[in-house]
Design a protein around this motif. Structure first.
Motif, PDB file in Angstrom:
ATOM      1  N   CYS A  69      -2.251   8.447 -21.958  1.00 25.93           N
ATOM      2  CA  CYS A  69      -3.673   8.121 -21.736  1.00 25.93           C
ATOM      3  C   CYS A  69      -4.107   8.302 -20.285  1.00 25.93           C
ATOM      4  O   CYS A  69      -5.282   8.186 -19.972  1.00 25.93           O
ATOM      5  CB  CYS A  69      -3.982   6.711 -22.213  1.00 25.93           C
ATOM      6  SG  CYS A  69      -3.333   5.411 -21.138  1.00 25.93           S
ATOM      7  N   HIS A  70      -3.147   8.554 -19.369  1.00 26.99           N
ATOM      8  CA  HIS A  70      -3.431   8.771 -17.939  1.00 26.99           C
ATOM      9  C   HIS A  70      -3.891   7.520 -17.195  1.00 26.99           C
ATOM     10  O   HIS A  70      -4.418   7.609 -16.093  1.00 26.99           O
ATOM     11  CB  HIS A  70      -4.453   9.896 -17.719  1.00 26.99           C
ATOM     12  CG  HIS A  70      -4.116  11.166 -18.436  1.00 26.99           C
ATOM     13  ND1 HIS A  70      -3.113  12.006 -18.019  1.00 26.99           N
ATOM     14  CD2 HIS A  70      -4.617  11.714 -19.564  1.00 26.99           C
ATOM     15  CE1 HIS A  70      -3.035  13.026 -18.846  1.00 26.99           C
ATOM     16  NE2 HIS A  70      -3.927  12.873 -19.803  1.00 26.99           N
ATOM     17  N   ASN A  71      -3.696   6.363 -17.820  1.00 23.71           N
ATOM     18  CA  ASN A  71      -4.012   5.121 -17.101  1.00 23.71           C
ATOM     19  C   ASN A  71      -2.903   4.841 -16.084  1.00 23.71           C
ATOM     20  O   ASN A  71      -1.765   5.294 -16.259  1.00 23.71           O
ATOM     21  CB  ASN A  71      -4.097   3.956 -18.096  1.00 23.71           C
ATOM     22  CG  ASN A  71      -4.824   2.767 -17.506  1.00 23.71           C
ATOM     23  OD1 ASN A  71      -5.444   2.856 -16.442  1.00 23.71           O
ATOM     24  ND2 ASN A  71      -4.751   1.652 -18.205  1.00 23.71           N
ATOM     25  N   ILE A  72      -3.223   4.114 -15.032  1.00 16.70           N
ATOM     26  CA  ILE A  72      -2.202   3.740 -14.058  1.00 16.70           C
ATOM     27  C   ILE A  72      -1.204   2.800 -14.738  1.00 16.70           C
ATOM     28  O   ILE A  72      -1.603   1.861 -15.431  1.00 16.70           O
ATOM     29  CB  ILE A  72      -2.839   3.052 -12.833  1.00 16.70           C
ATOM     30  CG1 ILE A  72      -3.720   4.045 -12.079  1.00 16.70           C
ATOM     31  CG2 ILE A  72      -1.769   2.492 -11.904  1.00 16.70           C
ATOM     32  CD1 ILE A  72      -4.553   3.411 -10.969  1.00 16.70           C
ATOM     33  N   SER A  73       0.073   3.093 -14.570  1.00 17.81           N
ATOM     34  CA  SER A  73       1.091   2.342 -15.293  1.00 17.81           C
ATOM     35  C   SER A  73       2.404   2.374 -14.519  1.00 17.81           C
ATOM     36  O   SER A  73       2.696   3.334 -13.815  1.00 17.81           O
ATOM     37  CB  SER A  73       1.284   2.978 -16.671  1.00 17.81           C
ATOM     38  OG  SER A  73       2.450   2.517 -17.280  1.00 17.81           O
ATOM     39  N   ASP A  74       3.219   1.326 -14.650  1.00 18.53           N
ATOM     40  CA  ASP A  74       4.532   1.329 -13.996  1.00 18.53           C
ATOM     41  C   ASP A  74       5.569   2.017 -14.872  1.00 18.53           C
ATOM     42  O   ASP A  74       6.676   2.306 -14.441  1.00 18.53           O
ATOM     43  CB  ASP A  74       4.996  -0.107 -13.696  1.00 18.53           C
ATOM     44  CG  ASP A  74       4.168  -0.723 -12.583  1.00 18.53           C
ATOM     45  OD1 ASP A  74       3.564   0.040 -11.805  1.00 18.53           O
ATOM     46  OD2 ASP A  74       4.131  -1.959 -12.490  1.00 18.53           O
ATOM     47  N   LEU A 113       0.827  -1.214   0.000  1.00 19.78           N
ATOM     48  CA  LEU A 113       0.000   0.000   0.000  1.00 19.78           C
ATOM     49  C   LEU A 113       0.857   1.258   0.000  1.00 19.78           C
ATOM     50  O   LEU A 113       0.582   2.203  -0.735  1.00 19.78           O
ATOM     51  CB  LEU A 113      -0.940   0.004   1.222  1.00 19.78           C
ATOM     52  CG  LEU A 113      -2.060  -1.036   1.189  1.00 19.78           C
ATOM     53  CD1 LEU A 113      -2.864  -0.997   2.475  1.00 19.78           C
ATOM     54  CD2 LEU A 113      -2.976  -0.825  -0.008  1.00 19.78           C
ATOM     55  N   SER A 114       1.920   1.237   0.805  1.00 18.14           N
ATOM     56  CA  SER A 114       2.718   2.463   0.874  1.00 18.14           C
ATOM     57  C   SER A 114       3.521   2.655  -0.417  1.00 18.14           C
ATOM     58  O   SER A 114       3.670   3.770  -0.910  1.00 18.14           O
ATOM     59  CB  SER A 114       3.581   2.487   2.136  1.00 18.14           C
ATOM     60  OG  SER A 114       4.846   1.990   1.889  1.00 18.14           O
ATOM     61  N   GLN A 115       3.986   1.544  -1.004  1.00 13.06           N
ATOM     62  CA  GLN A 115       4.719   1.639  -2.275  1.00 13.06           C
ATOM     63  C   GLN A 115       3.787   2.106  -3.401  1.00 13.06           C
ATOM     64  O   GLN A 115       4.175   2.871  -4.284  1.00 13.06           O
ATOM     65  CB  GLN A 115       5.325   0.282  -2.623  1.00 13.06           C
ATOM     66  CG  GLN A 115       6.525   0.411  -3.528  1.00 13.06           C
ATOM     67  CD  GLN A 115       7.136  -0.945  -3.863  1.00 13.06           C
ATOM     68  OE1 GLN A 115       6.652  -1.983  -3.439  1.00 13.06           O
ATOM     69  NE2 GLN A 115       8.182  -0.916  -4.656  1.00 13.06           N
ATOM     70  N   LEU A 116       2.550   1.645  -3.348  1.00 14.60           N
ATOM     71  CA  LEU A 116       1.550   2.047  -4.350  1.00 14.60           C
ATOM     72  C   LEU A 116       1.410   3.572  -4.351  1.00 14.60           C
ATOM     73  O   LEU A 116       1.375   4.204  -5.402  1.00 14.60           O
ATOM     74  CB  LEU A 116       0.206   1.389  -4.014  1.00 14.60           C
ATOM     75  CG  LEU A 116      -0.961   1.681  -4.944  1.00 14.60           C
ATOM     76  CD1 LEU A 116      -0.776   0.984  -6.279  1.00 14.60           C
ATOM     77  CD2 LEU A 116      -2.271   1.233  -4.315  1.00 14.60           C
ATOM     78  N   ARG A 117       1.344   4.151  -3.145  1.00 11.12           N
ATOM     79  CA  ARG A 117       1.178   5.597  -3.061  1.00 11.12           C
ATOM     80  C   ARG A 117       2.420   6.358  -3.511  1.00 11.12           C
ATOM     81  O   ARG A 117       2.327   7.373  -4.179  1.00 11.12           O
ATOM     82  CB  ARG A 117       0.824   6.020  -1.622  1.00 11.12           C
ATOM     83  CG  ARG A 117      -0.569   5.678  -1.188  1.00 11.12           C
ATOM     84  CD  ARG A 117      -1.634   6.134  -2.141  1.00 11.12           C
ATOM     85  NE  ARG A 117      -1.502   7.490  -2.632  1.00 11.12           N
ATOM     86  CZ  ARG A 117      -2.500   8.271  -2.967  1.00 11.12           C
ATOM     87  NH1 ARG A 117      -3.730   7.850  -2.808  1.00 11.12           N
ATOM     88  NH2 ARG A 117      -2.292   9.472  -3.444  1.00 11.12           N
ATOM     89  N   THR A 118       3.590   5.882  -3.137  1.00 10.51           N
ATOM     90  CA  THR A 118       4.799   6.657  -3.440  1.00 10.51           C
ATOM     91  C   THR A 118       5.270   6.452  -4.879  1.00 10.51           C
ATOM     92  O   THR A 118       5.802   7.377  -5.489  1.00 10.51           O
ATOM     93  CB  THR A 118       5.947   6.304  -2.479  1.00 10.51           C
ATOM     94  OG1 THR A 118       6.068   4.885  -2.414  1.00 10.51           O
ATOM     95  CG2 THR A 118       5.697   6.838  -1.088  1.00 10.51           C
ATOM     96  N   ASP A 119       5.081   5.246  -5.421  1.00 16.10           N
ATOM     97  CA  ASP A 119       5.676   4.930  -6.728  1.00 16.10           C
ATOM     98  C   ASP A 119       4.690   4.946  -7.885  1.00 16.10           C
ATOM     99  O   ASP A 119       5.081   4.728  -9.027  1.00 16.10           O
ATOM    100  CB  ASP A 119       6.353   3.545  -6.682  1.00 16.10           C
ATOM    101  CG  ASP A 119       7.519   3.534  -5.717  1.00 16.10           C
ATOM    102  OD1 ASP A 119       7.869   4.623  -5.219  1.00 16.10           O
ATOM    103  OD2 ASP A 119       8.068   2.455  -5.450  1.00 16.10           O
TER     104      ASP A 119
END
Ligand SMILES: [Zn+2]
Length: 205
Positions: free
Chosen positions: A61-66, A48-54
């Motif tokens: 397209c503004h989709n969530i992406s790594d 969860l914390s990595q999701l927020r920071t990274d």
């Protein structure tokens, strides 16, 4: 709810902030985690914390992406001339599951909703209009679901781009009315994309 431990109370309070999770469910989840090996709680907290920071959003397209450009935008086999306009990543996932669409997406990040204080500038609308102005797009497919907010958003975007050389269409209505896109089954959703109708036609009906 009376707690015998401040730590327990804090964890339950945090957990119950999540949508659909009441205090009782939160307590059940927290007690479940306590019964599991410590490793599991640590991995959950780290994820969860990595999701927020990274977390990254595709610059196109503004989709969530790594990655800077998401897998869909960087796939040379996708048609770049057709863009499907959706609210969020759940819609991208739902449409991808149908295998009926080979174009690109544009993720708005929400819908215009004056009641909730969400206006056009709070959403990724300007970058979409820019793509149309640059002549990169032949067709925009509106796939926002047929709520009042969805209709308002579709119409707002339509007004911004109607003077440009771009076709606009909307996914077929009827079956999905009142449902959010993500709850529509794959076959219905796939058909509604293939059988999309010109946006102007949907305004008259
Ligand atoms: Zn992308």
């Amino acid at each position: 709810m009376e707690f015998s431990s401040k730590l327990l109370e804090k964890a339950v309070n945090e957990m119950s902030q999540l949508p659909g999770i009441g205090k009782r469910t939160a307590l059940r989840l927290v007690l479940h985690l306590l019964n599991q090996p410590e490793e599991q709680s640590i991995q959950l907290a780290n994820a969860l914390s990595q999701l927020r920071t990274d977390i990254n959003f595709c610059k196109s397209c503004h989709n969530i992406s790594d990655t800077e450009l998401c897998e869909i935008c960087s796939n040379p086999r996708r048609t770049t001339e057709i863009i499907c306009v959706v609210e969020d990543i759940r819609d991208v996932m739902a449409i991808e599951n149908t295998s009926s669409f080979k174009g690109l997406y544009h993720v708005l990040g929400g819908k215009i909703s004056p009641m909730d204080g969400i206006g056009p500038t709070d959403l990724n609308i300007q970058s979409l209009v820019e793509k149309v102005k640059n002549g990169q797009v032949k067709e925009l497919i509106f796939a926002l679901g047929s709520t009042m907010e969805g209709d308002t958003t579709n119409f707002y975007i339509y007004k911004q781009i109607q003077d440009y050389d771009v076709e606009t269409s909307t996914i077929a209505r009827g079956i999905s009315v009142g449902n959010e896109l993500e709850y529509t089954d794959e076959i219905t959703l796939g058909r509604s994309i293939v059988n999309r109708i010109p946006f102007e036609t949907s305004l008259k009906s």
